[in-house]
Design a protein around this motif. Sequence first.
Motif, PDB file in Angstrom:
ATOM      1  N   SER A 254      -5.347   7.879   4.630  1.00 59.57           N
ATOM      2  CA  SER A 254      -4.270   6.982   5.045  1.00 59.57           C
ATOM      3  C   SER A 254      -4.142   6.955   6.570  1.00 59.57           C
ATOM      4  O   SER A 254      -3.931   5.892   7.156  1.00 59.57           O
ATOM      5  CB  SER A 254      -2.946   7.373   4.407  1.00 59.57           C
ATOM      6  N   GLU A 255      -4.305   8.093   7.223  1.00 59.26           N
ATOM      7  CA  GLU A 255      -4.271   8.109   8.689  1.00 59.26           C
ATOM      8  C   GLU A 255      -5.483   7.402   9.277  1.00 59.26           C
ATOM      9  O   GLU A 255      -5.379   6.700  10.277  1.00 59.26           O
ATOM     10  CB  GLU A 255      -4.189   9.549   9.212  1.00 59.26           C
ATOM     11  N   LEU A 256      -6.647   7.584   8.661  1.00 60.50           N
ATOM     12  CA  LEU A 256      -7.856   6.931   9.131  1.00 60.50           C
ATOM     13  C   LEU A 256      -7.742   5.412   8.990  1.00 60.50           C
ATOM     14  O   LEU A 256      -8.112   4.659   9.890  1.00 60.50           O
ATOM     15  CB  LEU A 256      -9.081   7.439   8.364  1.00 60.50           C
ATOM     16  N   THR A 257      -7.191   4.951   7.878  1.00 59.65           N
ATOM     17  CA  THR A 257      -6.995   3.512   7.658  1.00 59.65           C
ATOM     18  C   THR A 257      -6.030   2.937   8.699  1.00 59.65           C
ATOM     19  O   THR A 257      -6.259   1.859   9.237  1.00 59.65           O
ATOM     20  CB  THR A 257      -6.456   3.245   6.242  1.00 59.65           C
ATOM     21  N   GLY A 258      -4.956   3.654   8.962  1.00 61.24           N
ATOM     22  CA  GLY A 258      -4.002   3.198   9.974  1.00 61.24           C
ATOM     23  C   GLY A 258      -4.601   3.166  11.364  1.00 61.24           C
ATOM     24  O   GLY A 258      -4.259   2.329  12.191  1.00 61.24           O
ATOM     25  N   PHE A 259      -5.507   4.082  11.652  1.00 58.29           N
ATOM     26  CA  PHE A 259      -6.163   4.135  12.959  1.00 58.29           C
ATOM     27  C   PHE A 259      -7.164   2.995  13.132  1.00 58.29           C
ATOM     28  O   PHE A 259      -7.247   2.377  14.186  1.00 58.29           O
ATOM     29  CB  PHE A 259      -6.858   5.485  13.139  1.00 58.29           C
ATOM     30  N   ILE A 260      -7.924   2.710  12.073  1.00 59.56           N
ATOM     31  CA  ILE A 260      -8.976   1.702  12.158  1.00 59.56           C
ATOM     32  C   ILE A 260      -8.416   0.282  12.088  1.00 59.56           C
ATOM     33  O   ILE A 260      -8.923  -0.620  12.746  1.00 59.56           O
ATOM     34  CB  ILE A 260     -10.026   1.933  11.043  1.00 59.56           C
ATOM     35  N   ALA A 261      -7.373   0.070  11.301  1.00 60.47           N
ATOM     36  CA  ALA A 261      -6.821  -1.279  11.102  1.00 60.47           C
ATOM     37  C   ALA A 261      -6.254  -1.818  12.412  1.00 60.47           C
ATOM     38  O   ALA A 261      -5.540  -1.124  13.130  1.00 60.47           O
ATOM     39  CB  ALA A 261      -5.731  -1.251  10.039  1.00 60.47           C
TER      40      ALA A 261
END
Length: 162
Positions: free
Chosen positions: A40-47
């Motif tokens: 979830s943190e990775l998705t928020g960072f990449i988006a």
Amino acid sequence: FSSFRFDIYRKVPKDLTQPTYTGAIISVCCCLFILFLFLSELTGFIATEIVNELYVDDPDKDSGGKIEVNLNISLPNLHCELVGLDIQDEMGRHEVGHIDNSMKIPLNNGDGCRFEGHFSINKVPGNFHVSTHSATAQPQNPDMTHIIHKLSFGDKLQVSSL
């Protein structure tokens, strides 16, 4: 005095290292939770998130929430008696044919018009536009071809070079 007392990774007693089903369930749940947090943190960072916002700051509180506009426009194919300035905003202001602090100069033997003016608008969503709405009789096919010579908002800034 023994240096073994400072050993951080001492061996755990055998009776504390026996595997159990409860320990396995807790370990699997913790690993899944850590994986969920990581993803979830990775998705928020990449988006990427595109935000379109405009803020107009009012450093001069004496202005009363208004900004000065200077307009100089030529309409080479429209008579001066047809040209007017309309101002409207979300605070309820709606002026058709605004003429304060403005002047119309005939061009091309009266076939065209140069409109110059300065006026104040509220710092809220709204618009102003040059139109024929204030004319007594509306032309059938007005030619609104125009040339903007100057359009400025606010006071001219003084830039000093160091």
